[in-house]
Enzyme design. Sequence first.
Site, PDB file in Angstrom:
ATOM      1  N   THR A 200       0.864  -1.189   0.000  1.00 26.56           N
ATOM      2  CA  THR A 200       0.000   0.000   0.000  1.00 26.56           C
ATOM      3  C   THR A 200       0.898   1.237   0.000  1.00 26.56           C
ATOM      4  O   THR A 200       1.314   1.690  -1.055  1.00 26.56           O
ATOM      5  CB  THR A 200      -0.969  -0.002   1.200  1.00 26.56           C
ATOM      6  OG1 THR A 200      -0.239  -0.225   2.407  1.00 26.56           O
ATOM      7  CG2 THR A 200      -2.030  -1.075   1.042  1.00 26.56           C
ATOM      8  N   LYS A 229       4.088  -6.918   4.190  1.00 23.07           N
ATOM      9  CA  LYS A 229       3.847  -5.537   3.800  1.00 23.07           C
ATOM     10  C   LYS A 229       3.567  -4.729   5.055  1.00 23.07           C
ATOM     11  O   LYS A 229       3.097  -5.256   6.066  1.00 23.07           O
ATOM     12  CB  LYS A 229       2.693  -5.416   2.812  1.00 23.07           C
ATOM     13  CG  LYS A 229       1.322  -5.832   3.301  1.00 23.07           C
ATOM     14  CD  LYS A 229       0.566  -4.802   4.117  1.00 23.07           C
ATOM     15  CE  LYS A 229       0.493  -3.470   3.402  1.00 23.07           C
ATOM     16  NZ  LYS A 229      -0.143  -2.449   4.322  1.00 23.07           N
ATOM     17  N   THR A 240      -0.936  -0.934   8.856  1.00 23.24           N
ATOM     18  CA  THR A 240      -1.533  -2.237   8.497  1.00 23.24           C
ATOM     19  C   THR A 240      -0.390  -3.150   8.055  1.00 23.24           C
ATOM     20  O   THR A 240       0.384  -2.736   7.231  1.00 23.24           O
ATOM     21  CB  THR A 240      -2.487  -1.969   7.347  1.00 23.24           C
ATOM     22  OG1 THR A 240      -3.666  -1.437   7.730  1.00 23.24           O
ATOM     23  CG2 THR A 240      -2.590  -2.966   6.321  1.00 23.24           C
ATOM     24  N   ASN A 467       0.199  10.583   6.312  1.00 20.39           N
ATOM     25  CA  ASN A 467      -1.039  10.159   6.957  1.00 20.39           C
ATOM     26  C   ASN A 467      -2.111  11.235   6.950  1.00 20.39           C
ATOM     27  O   ASN A 467      -3.302  10.934   7.033  1.00 20.39           O
ATOM     28  CB  ASN A 467      -0.737   9.683   8.380  1.00 20.39           C
ATOM     29  CG  ASN A 467      -0.072   8.322   8.372  1.00 20.39           C
ATOM     30  OD1 ASN A 467      -0.717   7.307   8.213  1.00 20.39           O
ATOM     31  ND2 ASN A 467       1.251   8.314   8.510  1.00 20.39           N
TER      32      ASN A 467
END
Length: 472
Positions: A200, A229, A240, A467
């Site tokens: 991602t 990941k 995540t 973010n």
Amino acid sequence: MVVLFKAGSLGPATNSFIIAATRRGQIRLYNILQDTTIPEPKRKYIPSSGTYPKGFRVSGTHVGVKAANTKYPDLALISSDKPCTAAAAVFTTNKFQAAPVQLSKVTLEQRKGKGIQSVVINSGCANAVTGKGGLEDARSMAAKVDECNGTSEPSTLVMSTGVIGQRLPISKILDKIPTAYSNLASTHNAWLATARAICTTDTFPKLISRTFSLPSSPGITYSLAGMTKGAGMIHPNMATLLGVLCTDAPVDASVMKPLLLHAVSRSFNSISIDGDTSTNDTIAFLANGAAGGQTIASSTSQDYAALQKVLTSFAQSLSQLVVRDGEGATKFVTVRVQNSPCYDSARRIASTIARSPLVKTALYGRDANWGRILCAVGYTDGVTEGTVVPERTSVSFKPVDGSPTLRLLVNGEPEVVDEERASAILQDEDLEIIVDLGGGDKGEKGLGGEEAVYWFCDFSHEYVTINGDYRT
């Protein structure tokens, strides 16, 4: 300076979410990872070849889970030619567990760790907090893979990563699963494409492989491969972050979970980027026994001990790649808490230091502010009484160039610190912080022999930018 480009503002060729920081040349493309976007300093972590376990094939396929992704792989499929003899997984402890987490837990329980054949992973959407519909979507993904495998029994684990609270474009995914299945291959390029498909905000795919032998079968070469990941929302406590480990060694289902738990506790559960525990964290371990040899069925056997050592070291190497790709990170930091009366207390202290925003920002600013480290040691919750004794506590920096350790605090007394040398040490990308508890109150200094290690990164301006614009 940070430069932001909105999706589509640079034309179709770069129709993606880009965040570039000129300080280190980092580029973050949400869910669209390609060779041209991998920062030069990160390319050294991408393998040019590998030795992969027999009987496993993989593929990375384009679906377009996110509309902005028009060509790059975002669906990963890992499959064993025959059902695995053993499988185990460790999942997030977050109360809002994503639909694929819920489903995979049930599947493993139903199969008692036997007969798992595939793992299917999508990036671009977490399928978390999506209600009954999201759970049905996860079931549909697993069922479609099972259909491709020619089995009516549940034999597929599902993982998803991306934005929370959005439904999957399930029809698009189901339409492409047969393509993913037909594309399965065992080549290095196939493994690398699969590792790319689960990314991602990662800036590079995280894939490693390793060979090993077991005492009972010294003539057999076994292989272990893994991909992971993660670059943000990382403070696992399986937890995540996603990961899949595969081996062709013969392992019985009864010992699979203990092997994985030991490895994860000293690797994926010992890293931190931002202190947040994801809704989707999953690490799965599959063994198909395709290389032959004696099955590992006892936790007291020499083979078990050998595999445990190999798996733990392997998981540490793989998990450290996540820290090295931390969002906006400029430093890879090892914190070693030693001479503790017990391992759990040492680990809690290391974790607290790794999560401290004040410690992380000081390191980014190349400020040898050891008081922030000591402060984190002092407020750590849950440590055994008497573990932290101020007059026995020492803090130091260990340079990566092999030069002498820089002592900052010795037995509770501050040292006269050479600020120029401290600043020079903090210029390096890698740094080790040593906190010596001196054995606590269990006796004279050095009698407490337990040690825990954590790996983390610093906080930079870019982390906030990435973010702040995550869904923009």
